[in-house]
Scaffold this motif. Structure first.
Motif, PDB file in Angstrom:
ATOM      1  N   ALA A 165       0.828  -1.210   0.000  1.00 48.47           N
ATOM      2  CA  ALA A 165       0.000   0.000   0.000  1.00 48.47           C
ATOM      3  C   ALA A 165       0.862   1.259   0.000  1.00 48.47           C
ATOM      4  CB  ALA A 165      -0.932  -0.004   1.216  1.00 48.47           C
ATOM      5  N   VAL A 166       1.884   1.272   0.837  1.00 46.64           N
ATOM      6  CA  VAL A 166       2.784   2.427   0.898  1.00 46.64           C
ATOM      7  C   VAL A 166       3.492   2.628  -0.439  1.00 46.64           C
ATOM      8  CG1 VAL A 166       4.892   3.323   1.943  1.00 46.64           C
ATOM      9  CG2 VAL A 166       3.135   2.305   3.394  1.00 46.64           C
ATOM     10  N   VAL A 167       4.023   1.552  -1.009  1.00 49.25           N
ATOM     11  CA  VAL A 167       4.748   1.652  -2.279  1.00 49.25           C
ATOM     12  C   VAL A 167       3.822   2.083  -3.404  1.00 49.25           C
ATOM     13  CG1 VAL A 167       6.004   0.345  -4.036  1.00 49.25           C
ATOM     14  CG2 VAL A 167       6.502  -0.027  -1.614  1.00 49.25           C
ATOM     15  N   SER A 168       2.610   1.521  -3.445  1.00 48.94           N
ATOM     16  CA  SER A 168       1.697   1.841  -4.539  1.00 48.94           C
ATOM     17  C   SER A 168       1.263   3.307  -4.513  1.00 48.94           C
ATOM     18  CB  SER A 168       0.465   0.931  -4.496  1.00 48.94           C
ATOM     19  OG  SER A 168      -0.284   1.150  -3.312  1.00 48.94           O
ATOM     20  N   VAL A 169       1.157   3.876  -3.317  1.00 44.42           N
ATOM     21  CA  VAL A 169       0.747   5.283  -3.204  1.00 44.42           C
ATOM     22  C   VAL A 169       1.938   6.222  -3.387  1.00 44.42           C
ATOM     23  CG1 VAL A 169      -0.187   7.028  -1.641  1.00 44.42           C
ATOM     24  CG2 VAL A 169      -1.236   4.770  -1.750  1.00 44.42           C
ATOM     25  N   VAL A 170       3.038   5.941  -2.691  1.00 48.67           N
ATOM     26  CA  VAL A 170       4.188   6.849  -2.685  1.00 48.67           C
ATOM     27  C   VAL A 170       5.008   6.737  -3.963  1.00 48.67           C
ATOM     28  CG1 VAL A 170       6.327   7.454  -1.504  1.00 48.67           C
ATOM     29  CG2 VAL A 170       4.307   6.832  -0.174  1.00 48.67           C
ATOM     30  N   ALA A 221      -5.280  -3.073  -2.890  1.00 46.93           N
ATOM     31  CA  ALA A 221      -6.500  -3.808  -2.553  1.00 46.93           C
ATOM     32  C   ALA A 221      -6.340  -5.296  -2.823  1.00 46.93           C
ATOM     33  CB  ALA A 221      -7.679  -3.249  -3.351  1.00 46.93           C
ATOM     34  N   ILE A 222      -5.755  -5.642  -3.971  1.00 46.80           N
ATOM     35  CA  ILE A 222      -5.544  -7.045  -4.321  1.00 46.80           C
ATOM     36  C   ILE A 222      -4.590  -7.692  -3.327  1.00 46.80           C
ATOM     37  CG2 ILE A 222      -4.657  -8.642  -6.062  1.00 46.80           C
ATOM     38  CD1 ILE A 222      -7.321  -7.291  -6.777  1.00 46.80           C
ATOM     39  N   ALA A 223      -3.524  -6.971  -2.959  1.00 44.77           N
ATOM     40  CA  ALA A 223      -2.548  -7.510  -2.010  1.00 44.77           C
ATOM     41  C   ALA A 223      -3.196  -7.795  -0.663  1.00 44.77           C
ATOM     42  CB  ALA A 223      -1.388  -6.531  -1.838  1.00 44.77           C
ATOM     43  N   ALA A 224      -4.072  -6.890  -0.219  1.00 48.58           N
ATOM     44  CA  ALA A 224      -4.746  -7.084   1.066  1.00 48.58           C
ATOM     45  C   ALA A 224      -5.695  -8.275   1.023  1.00 48.58           C
ATOM     46  CB  ALA A 224      -5.495  -5.818   1.461  1.00 48.58           C
ATOM     47  N   LEU A 225      -6.485  -8.355  -0.038  1.00 46.51           N
ATOM     48  CA  LEU A 225      -7.428  -9.470  -0.176  1.00 46.51           C
ATOM     49  C   LEU A 225      -6.693 -10.800  -0.287  1.00 46.51           C
ATOM     50  CD1 LEU A 225     -10.028  -7.942  -2.677  1.00 46.51           C
ATOM     51  CD2 LEU A 225     -10.400  -8.486  -0.272  1.00 46.51           C
ATOM     52  N   ARG A 226      -5.579 -10.780  -0.989  1.00 48.72           N
ATOM     53  CA  ARG A 226      -4.791 -12.000  -1.181  1.00 48.72           C
ATOM     54  C   ARG A 226      -4.332 -12.576   0.156  1.00 48.72           C
ATOM     55  NH1 ARG A 226       0.925 -11.769  -4.467  1.00 48.72           N
ATOM     56  NH2 ARG A 226       1.219 -13.993  -4.840  1.00 48.72           N
ATOM     57  N   GLU A 227      -4.002 -11.710   1.090  1.00 44.25           N
ATOM     58  CA  GLU A 227      -3.442 -12.178   2.344  1.00 44.25           C
ATOM     59  C   GLU A 227      -4.488 -12.673   3.329  1.00 44.25           C
ATOM     60  OE1 GLU A 227      -0.779 -12.712   1.612  1.00 44.25           O
ATOM     61  OE2 GLU A 227      -0.041 -11.112   0.355  1.00 44.25           O
ATOM     62  N   THR A 228      -5.771 -12.665   2.910  1.00 41.28           N
ATOM     63  CA  THR A 228      -6.784 -13.316   3.743  1.00 41.28           C
ATOM     64  C   THR A 228      -6.543 -14.816   3.787  1.00 41.28           C
ATOM     65  OG1 THR A 228      -8.265 -13.492   1.840  1.00 41.28           O
ATOM     66  CG2 THR A 228      -8.533 -11.574   3.261  1.00 41.28           C
ATOM     67  N   SER A 229      -5.613 -15.285   2.990  1.00 44.00           N
ATOM     68  CA  SER A 229      -5.212 -16.694   3.074  1.00 44.00           C
ATOM     69  C   SER A 229      -4.752 -17.023   4.490  1.00 44.00           C
ATOM     70  CB  SER A 229      -4.080 -16.986   2.076  1.00 44.00           C
ATOM     71  OG  SER A 229      -2.954 -16.168   2.336  1.00 44.00           O
ATOM     72  N   ILE A 230      -4.362 -15.993   5.248  1.00 42.02           N
ATOM     73  CA  ILE A 230      -3.907 -16.200   6.616  1.00 42.02           C
ATOM     74  C   ILE A 230      -5.024 -16.774   7.488  1.00 42.02           C
ATOM     75  CG2 ILE A 230      -3.126 -14.984   8.689  1.00 42.02           C
ATOM     76  CD1 ILE A 230      -1.606 -13.126   6.828  1.00 42.02           C
ATOM     77  N   GLY A 280     -12.159   4.292   1.739  1.00 39.70           N
ATOM     78  CA  GLY A 280     -12.655   3.005   2.229  1.00 39.70           C
ATOM     79  C   GLY A 280     -11.678   1.878   1.980  1.00 39.70           C
ATOM     80  N   VAL A 281     -11.027   1.897   0.815  1.00 36.45           N
ATOM     81  CA  VAL A 281     -10.034   0.866   0.487  1.00 36.45           C
ATOM     82  C   VAL A 281      -8.840   0.984   1.422  1.00 36.45           C
ATOM     83  CG1 VAL A 281      -8.420   0.045  -1.271  1.00 36.45           C
ATOM     84  CG2 VAL A 281     -10.744   0.715  -1.928  1.00 36.45           C
ATOM     85  N   LEU A 282      -8.394   2.221   1.671  1.00 32.62           N
ATOM     86  CA  LEU A 282      -7.246   2.438   2.550  1.00 32.62           C
ATOM     87  C   LEU A 282      -7.539   1.925   3.964  1.00 32.62           C
ATOM     88  CD1 LEU A 282      -4.438   3.587   3.017  1.00 32.62           C
ATOM     89  CD2 LEU A 282      -5.483   5.822   3.442  1.00 32.62           C
ATOM     90  N   VAL A 283      -8.731   2.253   4.482  1.00 29.33           N
ATOM     91  CA  VAL A 283      -9.114   1.762   5.808  1.00 29.33           C
ATOM     92  C   VAL A 283      -9.199   0.242   5.798  1.00 29.33           C
ATOM     93  CG1 VAL A 283     -10.937   1.730   7.552  1.00 29.33           C
ATOM     94  CG2 VAL A 283     -10.332   3.876   6.431  1.00 29.33           C
ATOM     95  N   GLY A 284      -9.743  -0.305   4.707  1.00 31.39           N
ATOM     96  CA  GLY A 284      -9.839  -1.757   4.589  1.00 31.39           C
ATOM     97  C   GLY A 284      -8.482  -2.424   4.601  1.00 31.39           C
ATOM     98  N   VAL A 285      -7.518  -1.851   3.875  1.00 31.97           N
ATOM     99  CA  VAL A 285      -6.157  -2.388   3.857  1.00 31.97           C
ATOM    100  C   VAL A 285      -5.547  -2.361   5.253  1.00 31.97           C
ATOM    101  CG1 VAL A 285      -3.795  -1.974   3.037  1.00 31.97           C
ATOM    102  CG2 VAL A 285      -5.706  -1.858   1.429  1.00 31.97           C
ATOM    103  N   LEU A 286      -5.760  -1.240   5.964  1.00 30.43           N
ATOM    104  CA  LEU A 286      -5.214  -1.114   7.319  1.00 30.43           C
ATOM    105  C   LEU A 286      -5.848  -2.121   8.274  1.00 30.43           C
ATOM    106  CD1 LEU A 286      -5.019   2.784   7.614  1.00 30.43           C
ATOM    107  CD2 LEU A 286      -3.129   1.176   7.263  1.00 30.43           C
ATOM    108  N   LEU A 287      -7.165  -2.337   8.131  1.00 30.69           N
ATOM    109  CA  LEU A 287      -7.844  -3.312   8.984  1.00 30.69           C
ATOM    110  C   LEU A 287      -7.350  -4.730   8.717  1.00 30.69           C
ATOM    111  CD1 LEU A 287     -11.583  -2.115   9.032  1.00 30.69           C
ATOM    112  CD2 LEU A 287     -10.000  -2.202  10.954  1.00 30.69           C
ATOM    113  N   VAL A 288      -7.226  -5.072   7.429  1.00 35.10           N
ATOM    114  CA  VAL A 288      -6.731  -6.398   7.078  1.00 35.10           C
ATOM    115  C   VAL A 288      -5.331  -6.607   7.653  1.00 35.10           C
ATOM    116  CG1 VAL A 288      -5.988  -7.873   5.168  1.00 35.10           C
ATOM    117  CG2 VAL A 288      -8.158  -6.659   5.014  1.00 35.10           C
ATOM    118  N   SER A 289      -4.473  -5.613   7.463  1.00 33.85           N
ATOM    119  CA  SER A 289      -3.098  -5.726   7.952  1.00 33.85           C
ATOM    120  C   SER A 289      -3.054  -5.844   9.473  1.00 33.85           C
ATOM    121  CB  SER A 289      -2.278  -4.518   7.505  1.00 33.85           C
ATOM    122  OG  SER A 289      -2.223  -4.446   6.098  1.00 33.85           O
TER     123      SER A 289
END
Length: 276
Positions: free
Chosen positions: A99-104, A231-240, A113-122
């Motif tokens: 998320a940091v790399v994709s934005v910066v 968003a894809i990276a965050a969703l992908r890690e729900t494998s956890i 909403g996506v940003l909050v979602g990424v933070l919640l998932v992480s």
């Protein structure tokens, strides 16, 4: 909605092959056989798809090198720590780094909403790890897992750029052919050719895990052509979540109510991402 279903399906498959790798009696041999299976399939794709477009080779080489480092870190993590702890930490480190790399760096715009979602998932994923209050003895395992997570973030960014510059199957074939044949050679250099002499069931399990890993990776690459990288990276890690369940059911590792709450936080993040 299709992207959401595809990425969650990939998450289930990803947790499955990681559990197969962790559950192998000889984990380095298991990883070698998994990699060999992906290398053979990658070779077939290369023969069908041909060469990558001019100017895109660095994506292929970069992702291959990062995948080699990822597999090495993953193997070290599984040798040193529990699956239900190492897997979440390795995967949970990745989403916020991406998320940091994709934005910066890539200057992609994330909806609030996506940003909050990424933070919640992480946050939920990291909580799954640290609820157990790891001690000093686990520091080497934790360091290996976090290093693995950084490698995941790095190849995720490279992949996200690559799939917009060449066909997904071409990229998939070349990356998996190169790392699929290189990884067994590294294991043999480390352990000798005897490492590949495993019982028939172990070999078949390794080969099957390799096929599952390739399918999971291919689904994520396709999804990266349809959605934002973070968003894809965050969703992908729900494998956890699936990994934690597998760890509790098949490896007898404790899950408990606190980890269930952390999993709920992850689900809340997924819902936020899917609604934006």
């Amino acid at each position: 909605m299709l992207v959401l279903v595809v990425v969650l399906s990939a998450a289930v498959l990803h947790a499955t092959w990681n559990a197969m790798a962790h559950g192998a009696v000889d984990r380095s041999a298991g990883v070698a056989w998994m990699a060999l299976a992906t290398g053979v399939i990658g070779l077939v794709l290369v023969l069908v798809q041909g060469l990558p477009p001019a100017g895109t080779w660095w994506y292929v080489i970069g992702s291959t090198v990062l995948h080699m480092a990822y597999f090495s870190g993953l193997l070290a993590s599984y040798q040193l720590g529990q699956f239900s702890q190492m897997y979440p930490l390795a995967r949970g480190t990745s989403p916020w780094v991406v998320a940091v790399v994709s934005v910066v760096v890539l200057q992609q715009t994330l909806a609030p909403g996506v940003l909050v979602g990424v933070l919640l998932v992480s946050a939920g994923l990291m909580a799954l790890v640290f609820i157990g209050r790891p001690g000093r003895r686990q520091l080497p395992a934790l360091a290996a897992a976090m290093g693995t997570g950084v490698m995941i973030a790095a190849y995720t960014v490279v992949d996200g750029l690559a799939v917009h510059r060449m066909p997904v199957l071409t990229y998939l074939g070349w990356v998996f052919m190169l790392q699929g044949f290189a990884m067994p050679l590294l294991v043999i250099a480390w352990r000798g050719t005897a490492v590949l002499r495993q019982p028939r069931g172990a070999v078949l399990s390794g080969l099957g895990g390799g096929v599952v890993s390739l399918v999971a990776y291919g689904l994520v690459l396709w999804a990266q052509t349809r959605g934002t990288l973070a968003a894809i990276a965050a969703l992908r890690e729900t494998s956890i979540i699936f990994g934690a369940i597998i760890g509790a059911v098949f490896f007898g590792e404790r899950f408990g109510p606190k980890r269930a709450i952390a999993a709920g936080v992850v689900v809340a993040g997924i819902v936020l991402i899917s609604l934006n």
